[in-house]
Design an enzyme around this catalytic site. Structure first.
Site, PDB file in Angstrom:
ATOM      1  CG  HIS A  15      -0.436   0.044   2.675  1.00 21.18           C
ATOM      2  ND1 HIS A  15       0.253   1.088   3.067  1.00 21.18           N
ATOM      3  CD2 HIS A  15      -0.117  -0.874   3.580  1.00 21.18           C
ATOM      4  CE1 HIS A  15       0.920   0.996   4.099  1.00 21.18           C
ATOM      5  NE2 HIS A  15       0.587  -0.405   4.523  1.00 21.18           N
ATOM      6  CG  ASP A  65       2.324 -20.288  12.853  1.00 23.77           C
ATOM      7  OD1 ASP A  65       2.503 -20.147  14.109  1.00 23.77           O
ATOM      8  OD2 ASP A  65       2.772 -20.801  12.208  1.00 23.77           O
ATOM      9  CB  SER A 107       2.107  -3.194   5.439  1.00 27.51           C
ATOM     10  OG  SER A 107       1.121  -2.771   6.217  1.00 27.51           O
TER      11      SER A 107
END
Length: 336
Positions: A156, A283, A298
């Protein structure tokens, strides 16, 4: 010795991309997946306007000369006949003006406009009454490296925190960093990764050339300092991606590891390119460390069926175990 060492390194790098791809694969792109934390520093292309404020004159009256003249998200690129690239240029230009009115040269929504505004003669010098910024810094995760030393990261764009506008950059750099602390995410409060970044020439890894809605992109100069011996894998086409088990790579434990996730939704027609995948962390190790997805993750690569399918982009604020991702092909559009 230098020539021989350089040759050996280039030979190793090339070997990472020589794996034969199956003829059934839609994409022939081979990429080295990332997962490593990076320090980010970017300089804006011009000086970004954040807003305006009232300024007190020497006589005690106040005025806000730039109100309704400049807008948050504008970029100041000049004053009268003087070019402006950063805050120092802007301060110098304002200080040198003798007239009480100046022409600001602005870039607004990719167009250039000129506006007139007054200078306020304040007690501590002349003022425009404009809040500005000229850089941004932070921490993120690198997604991939291609055979031309081009990288993609974040998945992003980097936006200004005050205006939410995508930053228009002049140049930027990647730096080495190490994760020092993890703030665990919980419902309504996203967590985050905290690292130490020393902004000096020794720690520069490469250059940032683009800040886009699909991530930041540029060139890695010190590949050996960021990527160890890893196998290049194919980049998946969007049609290859399916709901089900996958893994992400990130360094929240202090080293790059793979963690299990589940892709719960694949949206080929999503309105936002960086929200085409919905993922859920399954997980237990990652859930224990971070609560799921935290700021700084990110760009963490998503791998499914031996292919790089995308990158983590956002966390669900009300459920840190869930988040969004972007197709890797939407990132590859910016490297070449």
């Amino acid at each position: 010795m230098l020539t021989g060492g350089g040759y050996c390194f280039l030979e190793w790098k090339q070997s990472l991309f020589e794996r034969e791809a199956s003829t059934s694969e839609v994409s022939d792109d081979l990429l080295i997946p990332g997962g490593m934390p990076i320090g980010i520093y970017m300089e804006t292309d011009g000086v970004m306007v954040l807003g305006t404020e009232a300024v007190e004159e020497k006589g005690g009256t106040t005025q806000e000369p730039a109100k309704n003249i400049v807008k948050a998200g504008d970029y100041i690129v000049g004053i009268n006949d003087e070019a402006v690239t950063d805050k120092k240029d802007l301060q110098r230009a304002v200080k040198s003006q003798e007239a009480q009115e100046v022409v600001l040269h602005l870039r607004r929504n990719e167009e250039y406009v000129d506006v007139k505004t007054k200078l306020v003669d304040a007690r501590d010098g002349k003022k425009l009454g404009i809040w500005v910024k000229d850089d941004e810094q932070g921490l993120g995760t690198v997604t991939f490296l291609d055979s031309k030393s081009r990288f993609g990261a974040l998945g992003h764009g980097i936006r200004d925190t005050d205006t939410s506008e995508l930053l228009e950059i002049r140049e930027g750099r990647l730096y080495t960093t190490s994760i020092q602390e993890i703030k665990k995410g919980k419902s309504g409060e996203p967590g985050g990764m905290e690292g130490i970044i020393v902004y000096n020439n020794y720690n520069i890894l490469g250059t940032i050339e683009q800040n886009t809605e699909s991530g930041i992109f540029g060139t890695i100069d010190r590949i050996d300092a960021l990527f160890s011996e890893q196998e290049a894998i194919p980049a998946a086409a969007p049609s290859d991606v399916h709901t089900g088990e996958a893994v992400i790579r990130c360094a929240v434990s202090g080293k790059v590891e793979e963690y299990k996730i589940r892709i719960t939704k694949v949206d080929l027609n999503a309105h936002e390119k960086n929200k085409t995948l919905v993922i859920e962390v399954t997980d237990e190790r990652l859930l224990e460390l971070t609560g799921g997805i935290v700021q700084g993750m990110s760009g963490s690569p998503i791998i499914q069926d031996g292919k790089l399918v995308g990158a983590v982009t956002h966390v669900f604020v009300q459920n840190a175990a869930k988040g969004y991702g972007i197709f890797i092909q939407d990132m590859l559009k910016y490297v070449g």
